[in-house]
Write a protein that holds these residues in place. Structure first.
Motif, mmCIF file in Angstrom:
data_model
loop_
_atom_site.group_PDB
_atom_site.id
_atom_site.type_symbol
_atom_site.label_atom_id
_atom_site.label_comp_id
_atom_site.label_asym_id
_atom_site.label_seq_id
_atom_site.Cartn_x
_atom_site.Cartn_y
_atom_site.Cartn_z
ATOM 1 N N GLU A 60 30.798 -40.618 42.552
ATOM 2 C CA GLU A 60 30.701 -39.803 43.762
ATOM 3 C C GLU A 60 31.593 -40.340 44.878
ATOM 4 O OE1 GLU A 60 26.513 -39.696 44.604
ATOM 5 O OE2 GLU A 60 26.291 -37.782 43.540
ATOM 6 N N ASP A 83 20.880 -38.141 34.562
ATOM 7 C CA ASP A 83 21.607 -37.401 35.593
ATOM 8 C C ASP A 83 22.935 -38.067 35.948
ATOM 9 O OD1 ASP A 83 20.590 -39.630 36.836
ATOM 10 O OD2 ASP A 83 19.874 -38.568 38.618
ATOM 11 N N PRO A 86 25.647 -30.526 39.437
ATOM 12 C CA PRO A 86 24.428 -31.329 39.271
ATOM 13 C C PRO A 86 23.600 -30.945 38.056
ATOM 14 C CG PRO A 86 24.196 -29.744 41.076
ATOM 15 C CD PRO A 86 25.620 -29.702 40.659
#
Length: 243
Positions: free
Chosen positions: A124, A141, A190
Motif C-alpha cells: 500500500e 486479505d 479489496p
C-alpha cells in the motif's frame, strides 16, 4: 508477383510466430502462476492497402491474448508463498511503473526487501521492506505481519497491493510480466484474497498445447503447397503468354 504469394508467405510467417507462442507456453508448464498466451490471427492488405492491393490479403498476428483460466493450487507450508484468488494479481515494480503477476513465490532479501523473481513487491505504501523479525505471516486479505525480536505478538507492517483485471485488458511485456494494454495501472481491489502458504501452478495444458502445435504443423504444410501451386500457375501462365 503472384497475389497468392502474399497470402502463402504471410500465412507461413504467422504460423511460425504461433509456434513460438505455444513453445513458450510448454516451456513454462511448471512455472508458478504462469498465464498461457493465446495468439490472435488477423489479416491486412500489403503496403497498408490502396490501389492495386484490394485483392491481396496477408495473414498476421495482431496481438496476444492471456488465458485467465485458474491453475491448480498446492500447499507448500512456506510463510511467504501465496496463491491469488479469483482474477486478482500481485503488483510488482517494473521500471518507472507497475506490472502484475500471479506468481506468489515471494522472496526476501538481506535488507528485508520483498520481491517476486527479482522485481520489488508492491504494498500500500510502495515497495515492501520488512523490519528485522523472527517470523512472518501473510493473511488472506494480503496483510503482512511480523514478529520482531523480543515481541510476543505479531505486528502488521504492510499489505500486498492486490489488483483485479480482465484478460482482455492485459498483455505481456518483454519480461513476461502482465501490463495493461492502455499503459496505466490497475486499481487495488479489496475483494481480492490470497491463500497463504500455497502456490498456484501454471494454467498451461500440455495436451492442448501439443494438439495446437500439431495443427500448426499441418497448416504450415498447407502453406508450402500453396507456394507450389502458385509456382505451377505462373509456369502455366508463362507458357500461354509465350505460345
Amino acid at each position: 508477383m503472384d497475389k497468392l504469394i502474399f497470402t502463402a508467405a504471410s500465412g507461413a510467417e504467422r504460423l511460425m510466430r504461433a509456434q513460438q507462442v505455444h513453445a513458450n507456453n510448454l516451456a513454462n508448464l511448471d512455472t508458478a502462476g504462469f498465464r498461457a498466451s493465446m495468439e490472435v490471427a488477423g489479416q491486412a492488405a500489403p503496403g497498408g492497402g490502396g490501389y492495386g492491393y484490394d485483392d491481396m490479403h496477408m495473414a498476421n498476428m495482431q496481438t496476444d491474448a492471456i488465458s485467465t483460466r485458474a491453475g491448480s493450487v498446492r500447499e507448500t507450508g512456506r510463510p511467504l508463498d501465496v496463491a491469488i484468488g479469483g482474477k486478482g494479481y500481485l503488483a510488482v515494480q517494473y521500471g518507472d511503473g507497475e506490472a502484475y503477476t500471479r506468481s506468489g513465490e515471494i522472496e526476501i532479501g538481506a535488507d528485508g526487501a520483498l520481491s517476486v523473481h527479482g522485481h520489488p513487491l508492491m504494498g500500500e505504501g510502495g515497495a515492501i521492506t520488512l523490519p528485522p523479525h523472527t517470523a512472518v505471516e501473510i493473511g488472506t486479505d494480503g496483510t503482512i505481519s511480523v514478529l520482531t525480536e523480543g515481541a510476543t505478538q505479531m505486528q502488521v507492517v504492510d499489505k500486498l497491493r492486490l489488483v483485479n483485471g480482465e484478460g482482455a485488458e492485459l498483455t505481456k511485456n518483454e519480461a513476461g510480466l502482465l501490463v495493461t494494454r492502455a499503459g496505466g495501472d490497475l486499481a487495488p481491489d479489496p475483494a481480492v484474497s490470497v491463500r497463504p502458504r500455497s502456490l498456484e501452478g501454471s494454467n498451461v495444458s500440455a495436451i492442448e498445447e501439443m494438439v495446437a502445435t500439431m495443427t500448426l504443423n499441418r497448416s504450415f504444410e498447407l502453406q508450402m503447397k500453396m507456394f507450389q501451386a502458385s509456382d505451377k500457375m505462373n509456369e502455366a501462365g508463362n507458357k500461354l503468354i509465350g505460345a
